[in-house]
Design a protein around this motif. Structure first.
Motif, PDB file in Angstrom:
ATOM      1  N   SER A  44      -0.863   6.712  18.135  1.00 33.53           N
ATOM      2  CA  SER A  44      -0.062   7.731  18.153  1.00 33.53           C
ATOM      3  C   SER A  44       0.394   8.659  19.209  1.00 33.53           C
ATOM      4  CB  SER A  44      -0.579   8.468  17.132  1.00 33.53           C
ATOM      5  OG  SER A  44      -1.064   7.993  16.224  1.00 33.53           O
ATOM      6  N   GLN A  86       2.865   8.679  11.197  1.00 30.58           N
ATOM      7  CA  GLN A  86       1.889   8.339  10.133  1.00 30.58           C
ATOM      8  C   GLN A  86       0.708   8.795   9.311  1.00 30.58           C
ATOM      9  OE1 GLN A  86      -1.027   8.021  13.147  1.00 30.58           O
ATOM     10  NE2 GLN A  86      -3.113   6.736  11.889  1.00 30.58           N
ATOM     11  N   ASP A 172       4.161   4.189  12.984  1.00 25.94           N
ATOM     12  CA  ASP A 172       2.852   4.264  13.364  1.00 25.94           C
ATOM     13  C   ASP A 172       2.736   3.909  11.897  1.00 25.94           C
ATOM     14  OD1 ASP A 172       0.648   5.275  14.295  1.00 25.94           O
ATOM     15  OD2 ASP A 172       1.649   7.250  14.962  1.00 25.94           O
ATOM     16  N   GLU A 173       1.042   2.788  11.718  1.00 23.83           N
ATOM     17  CA  GLU A 173       0.964   2.399  10.659  1.00 23.83           C
ATOM     18  C   GLU A 173       2.077   2.483   9.554  1.00 23.83           C
ATOM     19  OE1 GLU A 173      -3.317   3.214  11.001  1.00 23.83           O
ATOM     20  OE2 GLU A 173      -3.570   3.737  12.526  1.00 23.83           O
TER      21      GLU A 173
HETATM   22 MG   LIG Z   1      -2.772   7.227  15.044  1.00 19.40          MG
END
Ligand SMILES: [Mg+2]
Ligand SMILES: Nc1ncnc2c1ncn2[C@@H]1O[C@H](COP(=O)(O)OP(=O)(O)OP(=O)(O)O)[C@@H](O)[C@H]1O
Lengths: 247, 326
Positions: A44, A86, A172-173
């Motif tokens: 991240s 995220q 991010d994810e």
């Molecule tokens: Mg992360």
């Protein structure tokens, strides 16, 4: 030039923690490049530096040949970067439609238009409707964002990034916490996105990564320990040891 | 539930009818009362643009209200005694022409708001509240300690400034001028908050990261909103000075800033007509309870507490439960 995003010797430390330690990384046109690594590896933090939320200690970030690492976030967005968070981060008291409209106002530089109604700008509304279609959110268009399901909010995040017509998209994810069937849907939509814009994908689910990524980089303790085509990474001993936990 | 539109229309019509009736029944006191409501509402409408739609809680808007008043007062005083305000580098004399006064008020208030906003908008939350207050207090103490314009005693305006051939000393005429300004500021606010700019302002209220990540710089949006807000409140202050033919440091005080916030809270934070309804309610409440007891503000305090606990959208929110601007 085949590489759209190039990161050179990027370093960032938080006190004693080296979150990025001379990271070298590139994203090529037309690819999904997955960035994997254990919790706290610095994934991240890398995205935050690329987007400009965090200033690097040293190193450079080139977008389409242009050094962007001294620009602030809004400027980098307008230069062609887009990201998802995220932890989903949308304007919670805006409807899905308003969220997307905001993104288009931003990227079309319409934020200093005062007297016309935002919703009667045909050009913007047309583009919003296109994104709604692409992200399959048309039915939820007037739903206030707080009332969306987790999956829908993730879709909206991606829609917000796509609305910016970026040169590069950083995710991010994007699949964290989603159910199996939604993940299947998402995988398909990523393949579609990839045809238009290269994707840097942070993802924990290895099945997903091996299924859709063209290249994979492995980040451990702020260092890239391996980069390569998906099948090579799967075989890489160091990766198995450091990350996949197999000997 | 009553629709928000009906409440809005009802309030503004009532205000107009009330003043017309008072005028025809020859009750100048009540015409003045309606004018006061109108001006207070306009001042709070200015504040509501940043407070209600941008969540920027300024406790310093009296700075603009009082500054507008002093601009009006100083120009009128110099017009009256024919001494120039300054002679170098060019001669600048006073004016009793309302158009000139309003234009200057708008210009100077936007300059002031630009400066105050530039510094204050670097902070958020409680710090923003405190630093806006600090700026306003600075101006307040400056006004008190500046003897050439009355200092603590305030500044009298001998003749209400004029507009074309309208007799502004006639209470009803002056009410209509203020009512026009009220209408204009309501119209402007409703246009602004539905515009792309307004959407960006409303988005900046809680989520700066999201706003930045679509390419918008929230600081610029907020600064511009702060300037527009300061101008609206400043012109209201200028009208207020003309209404009373008097301006004093109390129009710059933090109590004044606080009252503007109270109008907004009572009427409904983030509703275009909230400040108007709040001002109507506040002044009426003061009239009724003020005559029974000098401690009427105790009841007001109680009311504010009840509003905050049980009716977060103020009176409009309580009555309508919907938002038209969405
Ligand atoms: Mg992360
Ligand atoms: N703002 C910060 N201040 C101090 N330390 C930080 C900060 N942000 C991240 N870190 C530290 O930097 C390291 C990398 O964090 P980062 O969030 O980038 O990891 P990640 O790879 O995204 O992990 P995850 O898979 O859990 O999301 C961690 O040790 C984290 O504690």
């Amino acid at each position: 030039m085949n590489e759209i995003l190039v990161i050179e010797d990027l370093s960032k430390s938080f006190g004693a923690v080296m979150a990025s330690d001379k990271v070298n990384f590139s994203l090529k046109r037309g690819e999904i490049h997955a960035l994997i690594g254990p919790n706290g590896a610095g994934k991240s933090t890398l995205i935050k530096q690329i987007i400009g939320e965090i200033r690097q200690d040293s190193g450079s970030i080139l977008l389409d040949g242009l050094e962007v690492s001294n620009q602030n976030v809004p400027t980098r967005i307008r230069l062609g970067l887009a990201r998802t968070f995220q932890i989903t981060n949308v304007i919670s008291d805006f409807s899905v439609f308003q969220n997307l409209l905001l993104a288009l106002i931003g990227i079309e530089k319409k934020e200093f238009t005062f007297f016309s109604k935002a919703v009667s700008n045909k050009l913007l509304v047309e583009k919003v409707n296109k994104i709604l279609d692409e992200t399959e959110l048309s039915e939820k268009k007037d739903e206030v964002a707080v009332r969306l399901s987790h999956g829908e909010r993730r879709q909206l995040e991606i829609g917000l990034a796509l609305a910016l017509s970026p040169k590069v998209i950083l995710l991010d994810e994007p699949m964290a916490g989603l159910s199996v069937d939604i993940i299947e849907k998402m995988k398909k939509s990523f393949m579609k996105i990839k045809a238009k814009v290269p994707v840097l994908l942070i993802e924990h689910d290895m099945d997903v990564v091996f299924a859709i990524a063209d290249r994979i980089s492995v980040l451990v303790n702020g260092t890239i320990v391996a980069t390569g085509a998906a099948r090579d990474i799967r075989m890489n001993r160091e990766v198995k040891k450091a990350y996949l936990g197999i000997d | 539930m009553i629709s928000e539109k009906i409440i809005n229309l009802g309030c503004i019509t009532c205000l107009l009818i009330f003043s017309l009736v008072a005028h025809y029944m020859d009750e100048p006191y009540f015409v003045t009362l309606a004018t006061r409501i109108t001006i207070f509402a306009m001042a709070a409408i200015g504040l509501n643009l940043v407070l209600g739609f941008g969540n920027l809680i300024s406790l310093g808007h009296a700075a603009f209200f009082g500054f507008g008043g002093y601009i009006s007062g100083i120009l009128a005083t110099h017009a009256f005694n024919s001494e120039p305000i300054f002679e170098w580098p060019l001669i600048f004399s006073g004016s009793s022409n309302l158009i000139v006064i309003w234009v200057l008020t708008a210009l100077l208030c936007s300059a002031l708001a630009l400066v105050i906003g530039f510094f204050c908008l670097r902070t958020t939350g409680v710090y923003f509240i405190m630093i806006t207050l600090a700026f306003a207090q600075m101006i307040y103490y400056f006004a008190i300690s500046w003897p050439s314009y009355g200092g603590e005693d305030g500044l009298s305006i001998f003749i209400r400034s004029s507009l074309f051939n309208i007799n502004t000393m006639n209470g009803m005429n002056f009410f209509l001028i203020c009512f026009f300004w009220l209408g204009l500021s309501l119209y402007l606010t409703s246009r602004i908050i539905q515009s792309p700019f307004g959407l960006a302002l409303r988005a900046s209220r809680y989520n700066l990261d999201r706003v930045k990540s679509v390419g918008i710089t929230p600081f610029r949006i907020q600064l511009l909103a702060f300037v527009i807000s300061g101008v609206i409140t400043g012109i209201a202050g200028s009208l207020y000075a003309d209404l009373n033919r008097f301006v004093s440091p109390s129009s710059l005080s933090w109590q004044m800033s606080g009252e503007l916030i109270v109008f907004i809270i009572i009427g409904g934070v983030g509703y275009i007509y909230g400040p108007l309804i709040g001002a109507i309610f506040f002044v009426t409440f003061e009239q009724i309870f003020g005559s029974y007891s000098e401690h009427w503000q105790v009841f007001l305090g109680l009311l504010i507490i009840l509003t905050i606990l049980f009716a977060r959208g103020g009176l409009i929110g309580f009555l309508s439960r919907s938002r038209d601007y969405e």
